[in-house]
Scaffold this motif. Structure first.
Motif, PDB file in Angstrom:
ATOM      1  N   GLU A 128       0.838  -1.202   0.000  1.00 35.54           N
ATOM      2  CA  GLU A 128       0.000   0.000   0.000  1.00 35.54           C
ATOM      3  C   GLU A 128       0.872   1.252   0.000  1.00 35.54           C
ATOM      4  OE1 GLU A 128      -3.701   1.833   2.622  1.00 35.54           O
ATOM      5  OE2 GLU A 128      -1.967   0.965   3.646  1.00 35.54           O
ATOM      6  N   ARG A 129       1.918   1.244   0.819  1.00 35.07           N
ATOM      7  CA  ARG A 129       2.822   2.393   0.890  1.00 35.07           C
ATOM      8  C   ARG A 129       3.548   2.597  -0.436  1.00 35.07           C
ATOM      9  NH1 ARG A 129       5.940   0.677   4.679  1.00 35.07           N
ATOM     10  NH2 ARG A 129       4.627   1.455   6.382  1.00 35.07           N
ATOM     11  N   SER A 130       3.951   1.500  -1.061  1.00 32.82           N
ATOM     12  CA  SER A 130       4.649   1.595  -2.350  1.00 32.82           C
ATOM     13  C   SER A 130       3.753   2.231  -3.406  1.00 32.82           C
ATOM     14  CB  SER A 130       5.094   0.204  -2.818  1.00 32.82           C
ATOM     15  OG  SER A 130       6.066  -0.338  -1.951  1.00 32.82           O
ATOM     16  N   ILE A 131       2.497   1.828  -3.425  1.00 33.88           N
ATOM     17  CA  ILE A 131       1.552   2.375  -4.401  1.00 33.88           C
ATOM     18  C   ILE A 131       1.339   3.865  -4.166  1.00 33.88           C
ATOM     19  CG2 ILE A 131      -0.887   2.347  -5.079  1.00 33.88           C
ATOM     20  CD1 ILE A 131      -0.797  -0.706  -4.729  1.00 33.88           C
ATOM     21  N   ILE A 132       1.231   4.245  -2.914  1.00 30.20           N
ATOM     22  CA  ILE A 132       1.052   5.663  -2.589  1.00 30.20           C
ATOM     23  C   ILE A 132       2.312   6.448  -2.939  1.00 30.20           C
ATOM     24  CG2 ILE A 132       0.726   7.307  -0.695  1.00 30.20           C
ATOM     25  CD1 ILE A 132      -1.083   5.208   0.631  1.00 30.20           C
ATOM     26  N   ASP A 133       3.480   5.870  -2.646  1.00 26.17           N
ATOM     27  CA  ASP A 133       4.748   6.535  -2.974  1.00 26.17           C
ATOM     28  C   ASP A 133       4.910   6.717  -4.484  1.00 26.17           C
ATOM     29  OD1 ASP A 133       5.373   6.695  -0.317  1.00 26.17           O
ATOM     30  OD2 ASP A 133       6.734   4.973  -0.311  1.00 26.17           O
ATOM     31  N   LEU A 134       4.319   5.801  -5.253  1.00 30.92           N
ATOM     32  CA  LEU A 134       4.367   5.910  -6.713  1.00 30.92           C
ATOM     33  C   LEU A 134       3.337   6.909  -7.237  1.00 30.92           C
ATOM     34  CD1 LEU A 134       4.772   2.123  -7.645  1.00 30.92           C
ATOM     35  CD2 LEU A 134       6.473   3.925  -8.000  1.00 30.92           C
ATOM     36  N   ASP A 135       2.611   7.536  -6.314  1.00 30.31           N
ATOM     37  CA  ASP A 135       1.595   8.540  -6.647  1.00 30.31           C
ATOM     38  C   ASP A 135       0.511   7.950  -7.555  1.00 30.31           C
ATOM     39  OD1 ASP A 135       0.427  11.048  -6.521  1.00 30.31           O
ATOM     40  OD2 ASP A 135       1.507  11.818  -8.265  1.00 30.31           O
ATOM     41  N   LEU A 136       0.021   6.766  -7.169  1.00 34.47           N
ATOM     42  CA  LEU A 136      -0.961   6.076  -7.999  1.00 34.47           C
ATOM     43  C   LEU A 136      -2.359   6.022  -7.384  1.00 34.47           C
ATOM     44  CD1 LEU A 136       1.194   3.092  -9.294  1.00 34.47           C
ATOM     45  CD2 LEU A 136       0.380   5.055 -10.615  1.00 34.47           C
ATOM     46  N   ASP A 137      -2.496   6.410  -6.136  1.00 32.39           N
ATOM     47  CA  ASP A 137      -3.825   6.389  -5.525  1.00 32.39           C
ATOM     48  C   ASP A 137      -4.697   7.440  -6.216  1.00 32.39           C
ATOM     49  OD1 ASP A 137      -5.908   5.751  -3.886  1.00 32.39           O
ATOM     50  OD2 ASP A 137      -5.176   6.868  -2.145  1.00 32.39           O
ATOM     51  N   GLY A 138      -5.715   6.982  -6.922  1.00 35.78           N
ATOM     52  CA  GLY A 138      -6.563   7.881  -7.701  1.00 35.78           C
ATOM     53  C   GLY A 138      -6.165   7.952  -9.163  1.00 35.78           C
ATOM     54  N   VAL A 139      -5.241   7.086  -9.584  1.00 34.25           N
ATOM     55  CA  VAL A 139      -4.748   7.137 -10.965  1.00 34.25           C
ATOM     56  C   VAL A 139      -5.845   6.833 -11.982  1.00 34.25           C
ATOM     57  CG1 VAL A 139      -4.046   4.706 -11.096  1.00 34.25           C
ATOM     58  CG2 VAL A 139      -2.815   6.429 -12.444  1.00 34.25           C
ATOM     59  N   TRP A 140      -6.910   6.156 -11.533  1.00 36.38           N
ATOM     60  CA  TRP A 140      -8.017   5.851 -12.449  1.00 36.38           C
ATOM     61  C   TRP A 140      -8.751   7.114 -12.896  1.00 36.38           C
ATOM     62  CZ3 TRP A 140      -7.443   4.283  -7.422  1.00 36.38           C
ATOM     63  CH2 TRP A 140      -8.244   4.896  -6.461  1.00 36.38           C
ATOM     64  N   LYS A 141      -8.484   8.228 -12.228  1.00 35.22           N
ATOM     65  CA  LYS A 141      -9.098   9.500 -12.621  1.00 35.22           C
ATOM     66  C   LYS A 141      -8.273  10.221 -13.691  1.00 35.22           C
ATOM     67  CE  LYS A 141     -10.885  10.101  -7.904  1.00 35.22           C
ATOM     68  NZ  LYS A 141     -10.816  10.942  -6.683  1.00 35.22           N
ATOM     69  N   MET A 142      -7.111   9.673 -14.001  1.00 30.53           N
ATOM     70  CA  MET A 142      -6.229  10.286 -15.000  1.00 30.53           C
ATOM     71  C   MET A 142      -6.911  10.314 -16.368  1.00 30.53           C
ATOM     72  SD  MET A 142      -2.456   8.929 -16.228  1.00 30.53           S
ATOM     73  CE  MET A 142      -3.130   7.521 -17.147  1.00 30.53           C
ATOM     74  N   LYS A 143      -6.982  11.487 -16.958  1.00 25.28           N
ATOM     75  CA  LYS A 143      -7.609  11.638 -18.268  1.00 25.28           C
ATOM     76  C   LYS A 143      -6.560  11.487 -19.372  1.00 25.28           C
ATOM     77  CE  LYS A 143     -11.262  14.730 -16.616  1.00 25.28           C
ATOM     78  NZ  LYS A 143     -11.909  16.058 -16.772  1.00 25.28           N
ATOM     79  N   PRO A 144      -6.932  10.853 -20.477  1.00 26.83           N
ATOM     80  CA  PRO A 144      -5.974  10.696 -21.580  1.00 26.83           C
ATOM     81  C   PRO A 144      -5.610  12.043 -22.184  1.00 26.83           C
ATOM     82  CG  PRO A 144      -8.177  10.034 -22.267  1.00 26.83           C
ATOM     83  CD  PRO A 144      -8.241  10.242 -20.787  1.00 26.83           C
ATOM     84  N   LEU A 145      -4.355  12.182 -22.554  1.00 25.49           N
ATOM     85  CA  LEU A 145      -3.906  13.427 -23.174  1.00 25.49           C
ATOM     86  C   LEU A 145      -4.529  13.613 -24.554  1.00 25.49           C
ATOM     87  CD1 LEU A 145      -0.105  13.304 -22.228  1.00 25.49           C
ATOM     88  CD2 LEU A 145      -1.846  14.835 -21.285  1.00 25.49           C
ATOM     89  N   LEU A 146      -4.836  12.501 -25.205  1.00 26.25           N
ATOM     90  CA  LEU A 146      -5.423  12.554 -26.545  1.00 26.25           C
ATOM     91  C   LEU A 146      -6.667  11.675 -26.588  1.00 26.25           C
ATOM     92  CD1 LEU A 146      -2.155  12.067 -28.649  1.00 26.25           C
ATOM     93  CD2 LEU A 146      -3.278  14.234 -28.116  1.00 26.25           C
ATOM     94  N   ASP A 147      -7.730  12.172 -27.204  1.00 27.39           N
ATOM     95  CA  ASP A 147      -8.913  11.338 -27.378  1.00 27.39           C
ATOM     96  C   ASP A 147      -8.805  10.577 -28.700  1.00 27.39           C
ATOM     97  OD1 ASP A 147      -9.436  13.204 -29.366  1.00 27.39           O
ATOM     98  OD2 ASP A 147     -11.041  14.208 -28.264  1.00 27.39           O
ATOM     99  N   GLY A 148      -9.814   9.771 -28.984  1.00 26.81           N
ATOM    100  CA  GLY A 148      -9.772   8.953 -30.195  1.00 26.81           C
ATOM    101  C   GLY A 148      -9.618   9.771 -31.461  1.00 26.81           C
ATOM    102  N   LYS A 149     -10.297  10.904 -31.517  1.00 26.97           N
ATOM    103  CA  LYS A 149     -10.234  11.755 -32.709  1.00 26.97           C
ATOM    104  C   LYS A 149      -8.829  12.311 -32.905  1.00 26.97           C
ATOM    105  CE  LYS A 149     -12.644  15.616 -34.924  1.00 26.97           C
ATOM    106  NZ  LYS A 149     -13.728  16.634 -34.767  1.00 26.97           N
ATOM    107  N   ALA A 150      -8.204  12.727 -31.800  1.00 20.97           N
ATOM    108  CA  ALA A 150      -6.845  13.268 -31.886  1.00 20.97           C
ATOM    109  C   ALA A 150      -5.855  12.187 -32.321  1.00 20.97           C
ATOM    110  CB  ALA A 150      -6.433  13.853 -30.541  1.00 20.97           C
ATOM    111  N   ILE A 151      -6.053  10.973 -31.809  1.00 13.60           N
ATOM    112  CA  ILE A 151      -5.179   9.861 -32.195  1.00 13.60           C
ATOM    113  C   ILE A 151      -5.326   9.571 -33.686  1.00 13.60           C
ATOM    114  CG2 ILE A 151      -4.748   7.387 -31.898  1.00 13.60           C
ATOM    115  CD1 ILE A 151      -5.569   7.713 -28.973  1.00 13.60           C
ATOM    116  N   MET A 152      -6.552   9.619 -34.180  1.00 15.95           N
ATOM    117  CA  MET A 152      -6.789   9.411 -35.610  1.00 15.95           C
ATOM    118  C   MET A 152      -6.051  10.461 -36.427  1.00 15.95           C
ATOM    119  SD  MET A 152     -10.871   8.494 -35.439  1.00 15.95           S
ATOM    120  CE  MET A 152     -11.127   8.860 -37.177  1.00 15.95           C
ATOM    121  N   GLY A 153      -6.006  11.689 -35.915  1.00 13.45           N
ATOM    122  CA  GLY A 153      -5.300  12.752 -36.616  1.00 13.45           C
ATOM    123  C   GLY A 153      -3.807  12.500 -36.667  1.00 13.45           C
TER     124      GLY A 153
END
Length: 206
Positions: A128-153
């Motif tokens: 648990e401490r390792s995961i927190i130290d890796l700054d991953l608690d809440g990582v599921w809220k991370m938004k993609p830098l590019l959406d599907g349309k941008a990737i297609m571009g």
């Protein structure tokens, strides 16, 4: 453990118990099944965090022709993918995993039950401490830098499909490996990766 439903489809027994016996929501059943599935993946992560014994194996799973995860970031990427899959229930999945995770070399045979429980508790706290130290608690809220349309571009394609889906998966891994990465850096990586892959295919065909 599975059973065959009326449509001859394999369904986890735990799902049947929650939906049909306890009459709870289907989403609750899906969550419980997912927790058990992810707890198995946590066992692999625990081994990675504790000993690096399976580092190369995990790295091979994460890498592909377009993306190679730096060795020192394999733990963060692998853990991040697991947490994004289970989201806020990751501590529950980790807890289950620490209870069923086998001791290396059956060292637990020589421990008392209390010592064994204490050791598993220490393992839970450590991971648990390792995961927190890796700054991953809440990582599921991370938004993609590019959406599907941008990737297609970037890929210069006019329609989506499996190709875009695969790049979206790579994008998540790239962001986990580059938490401070920008949209421009991500696009540049995609372009370079695509060009390099094309060159390699041409070289292999000549």
């Amino acid at each position: 453990m599975f059973y065959m439903d009326k449509k001859s489809k394999k369904v986890p027994v735990v799902s049947y118990i929650i939906r049909d016996s306890l009459k709870l929501k289907a989403s609750d059943a899906d969550t419980i099944v997912n927790i058990h599935v992810v707890s198995e993946k946590f066992a692999e992560l625990i081994l990675l965090l504790e000993s690096n014994e399976n580092l190369e194996t995990v790295k091979e799973k994460l890498d592909d022709e377009y993306l190679e995860i730096p060795t020192d970031l394999v733990k963060r990427v692998f853990a991040g993918l697991i947490l994004r899959e289970i989201k806020g229930f990751w501590r529950v999945a980790l807890f289950i995993s620490t209870l069923v995770y086998p001791e290396v070399g059956n060292a637990s045979d020589s421990l008392s039950k209390q010592d064994e429980l204490d050791k598993r508790k220490e393992r839970y706290i450590s991971v648990e401490r390792s995961i927190i130290d890796l700054d991953l608690d809440g990582v599921w809220k991370m938004k993609p830098l590019l959406d599907g349309k941008a990737i297609m571009g970037v890929m210069q394609v006019k329609s989506g499909g499996p190709l875009i889906g695969k790049w979206q998966q790579r994008l998540v891994k790239w962001q986990l490996a580059h938490p401070q990465g920008t949209m421009e850096e991500c696009m540049e990586w995609m372009k370079q990766s695509e060009q390099q892959s094309k060159r390699q295919k041409i070289e292999c065909s000549t």
